[in-house]
Design an enzyme around this catalytic site. Structure first.
Site, PDB file in Angstrom:
ATOM      1  N   HIS A  55      57.793  67.354   8.095  1.00  0.00           N
ATOM      2  CA  HIS A  55      57.356  66.373   9.110  1.00  0.00           C
ATOM      3  C   HIS A  55      58.395  65.270   9.276  1.00  0.00           C
ATOM      4  CE1 HIS A  55      53.952  64.147  11.237  1.00  0.00           C
ATOM      5  NE2 HIS A  55      54.958  63.277  11.232  1.00  0.00           N
ATOM      6  N   HIS A  57      60.699  62.937  12.580  1.00  0.00           N
ATOM      7  CA  HIS A  57      60.952  62.672  14.007  1.00  0.00           C
ATOM      8  C   HIS A  57      62.462  62.557  14.182  1.00  0.00           C
ATOM      9  CE1 HIS A  57      56.659  61.633  14.922  1.00  0.00           C
ATOM     10  NE2 HIS A  57      56.677  61.558  13.602  1.00  0.00           N
ATOM     11  N   GLN A 150      53.606  60.948  21.847  1.00  0.00           N
ATOM     12  CA  GLN A 150      53.569  59.642  21.158  1.00  0.00           C
ATOM     13  C   GLN A 150      52.565  58.667  21.783  1.00  0.00           C
ATOM     14  OE1 GLN A 150      56.385  58.033  18.670  1.00  0.00           O
ATOM     15  NE2 GLN A 150      54.398  57.047  18.420  1.00  0.00           N
ATOM     16  N   HIS A 208      49.315  64.668  14.821  1.00  0.00           N
ATOM     17  CA  HIS A 208      49.301  63.351  14.165  1.00  0.00           C
ATOM     18  C   HIS A 208      47.841  62.922  14.177  1.00  0.00           C
ATOM     19  CE1 HIS A 208      53.605  63.208  14.372  1.00  0.00           C
ATOM     20  NE2 HIS A 208      53.628  62.016  13.825  1.00  0.00           N
ATOM     21  N   GLU A 211      46.173  58.617  11.940  1.00  0.00           N
ATOM     22  CA  GLU A 211      47.181  57.811  11.230  1.00  0.00           C
ATOM     23  C   GLU A 211      46.875  56.337  11.499  1.00  0.00           C
ATOM     24  OE1 GLU A 211      51.265  58.190  12.404  1.00  0.00           O
ATOM     25  OE2 GLU A 211      51.988  57.193  10.596  1.00  0.00           O
ATOM     26  N   ASP A 307      58.937  61.860   7.450  1.00  0.00           N
ATOM     27  CA  ASP A 307      58.423  61.241   8.679  1.00  0.00           C
ATOM     28  C   ASP A 307      59.517  60.550   9.497  1.00  0.00           C
ATOM     29  OD1 ASP A 307      56.529  60.741  10.576  1.00  0.00           O
ATOM     30  OD2 ASP A 307      55.520  59.129   9.500  1.00  0.00           O
TER      31      ASP A 307
HETATM   32 FE   FE2 Z   1      54.919  61.283  12.189  1.00  0.00          FE
END
Ligand code: FE2
Length: 411
Positions: A55, A57, A150, A208, A211, A307
């Site tokens: 995981h 980005h 996002q 996601h 979170e 992440d």
């Molecule tokens: Fe993430």
């Protein structure tokens, strides 16, 4: 090629590994070299299947300080800073940064990366760049791409279409961000949509999910129920699930039954969530990490991810998954001897299940000859001493190495 004297996955006795035509040909306690065969003797080091970043980005990586530093260190200022940086996003920019990040990862023994790519961009610039990069780098890094909304699917203009466009362009996985959607109804419908998209195009799912420190954030139950009902089961992954940290225990007890039935995977991101969650708590402050220990005890698959690497949300990172495991064991209170020794699974075998690598992964005769060698005798030692990756072999070819440095007291 014959590699000698390796302790495979913490084995008590050393083995030799023969590689032929990019595949593991033989693995046994002692193999005699064939005529003219090249021999590398590691003299009793740890061999593991390659590390996996399950995981990250990559589209935002290596941008910390651009155009400004995140002075508060909060998620909110991270989003604000990224909005400024995003204005200058170009395909070349993504190419340059991802090329650097992939080399950092490779030097740390990583051979597979699942990256989430923001698709709440009408031009899908990062997605286009990442699909090119996946092809360009495929011999050294296996990159799996998640279409990641996002700013939401239902809460972002044309969100559904952008998701489908990204999947048609070649995204491997469908994402979602239910806790960020405007309403509870949007949250549920975004998950339904993501699952339908995955079914329609035969893709994996990685959401996601929850979170947030809001204990009322219940995207996970919807995701797990849909995974079960659709039959997508272990093709589905719930990332983060930090709200689960705050759920009441009676609810978790009920939820666990569904989670087990659903067969879904979990990815926890201990570095970033420990730093970003619990920010609006006074004391006591929550750790903001999902219930890794309890999920594992229930037989549910969990892997760890970094992440973010050196970006507006997380200002550190060198592409080493050791830091992730180290932090994870601390904050999840999994510091028992066997828990430490076996913790490489969070960034190898468990992650391979999440990424659905199947028979292409693992140190076993007949499989692709991909493995790493660490400067330690077992993983307890490797984790404790932050042992470097002496060699990373992918399909029989060495793609990275390190020469251990020395440090010593002079008395
Ligand atoms: Fe993430």
């Amino acid at each position: 090629m014959l590699y000698r004297n390796l302790y495979i996955e913490n084995a008590e006795a050393a083995s030799d590994i023969r590689v032929l035509d990019g595949k593991f040909a033989e693995i046994a306690p002692h193999l005699d070299p064939m005529e003219g065969e090249e021999v590398v003797d590691f003299g009793g080091k740890l061999a593991l299947p390659p590390f996996i970043e399950s995981h990250v980005h990559l589209d935002t990586c290596l941008t910390a300080g651009e155009p400004k530093w995140n002075m508060s260190g909060t998620l909110f200022e991270g989003i604000e800073t990224w909005a400024l940086r995003k204005e200058t996003l170009s395909k070349k920019d993504v190419h340059d940064r991802v090329n650097k990040a992939v080399r950092l990862y490779a030097a740390n023994g990583i051979q597979h990366i699942r990256t989430h790519v923001d698709v709440t961009d009408p031009k899908l610039i990062a997605m286009e760049a990442m699909i090119e990069l996946r092809e360009e780098l495929k011999d050294v890094m296996n990159i799996q791409i998640v279409a990641f909304p996002q700013e939401g699917i239902e809460s972002y203009p044309n969100g559904r279409q952008l998701m489908e466009d990204a999947v048609k362009m070649g995204a491997d996985c469908v994402g979602a961000i239910p806790h960020f959607e405007f309403t509870r109804e949007y949250s549920v419908s975004s998950l339904n949509y993501a699952m339908e998209l995955a079914e329609k195009y035969g893709r994996l799912v990685d959401v996601h999910c929850d979170e947030i420190d809001d204990e009322a954030s219940r995207g996970l139950e919807t995701l797990a129920a849909r995974a079960l009902e659709s039959g997508l089961t272990d093709r589905v992954t719930a990332s983060h699930t930090t709200a689960m940290h705050s759920y009441n225990n009676a609810y978790v007890q009920r939820l666990m039954r569904l989670l087990k039935m659903s067969g879904i995977n979990f990815v926890s991101n201990p570095l970033v969530n420990t730093h970003l969650q619990g920010r609006i708590d006074t004391y006591p402050k929550r750790r903001g990490i999902t219930r890794v220990k309890e999920l594992r005890e229930a037989g549910i698959n969990v892997s760890f991810g970094h992440d973010d690497i050196f970006d507006p949300w997380y200002p550190m990172g060198t592409g080493s998954m050791r830091d992730v495991v180290f932090m994870g064991l601390h904050v999840c209170q999994m510091m028992g001897y066997e828990e430490i020794r076996s913790s490489y699974n969070f960034i190898s075998n468990n992650a391979a299940r999440t990424l659905h690598l199947g028979d292409s992964y693992g140190i076993e005769a007949g499989r692709p000859a991909s493995f790493i060698v660490l400067d330690a005798k077992d993983y307890y030692d490797a984790l404790n001493t932050n042992a470097p990756v002496l060699a990373s072999i992918k399909n029989g070819r060495k793609i990275a190495e390190s020469v251990p440095g020395t440090k010593k007291a002079l008395f």
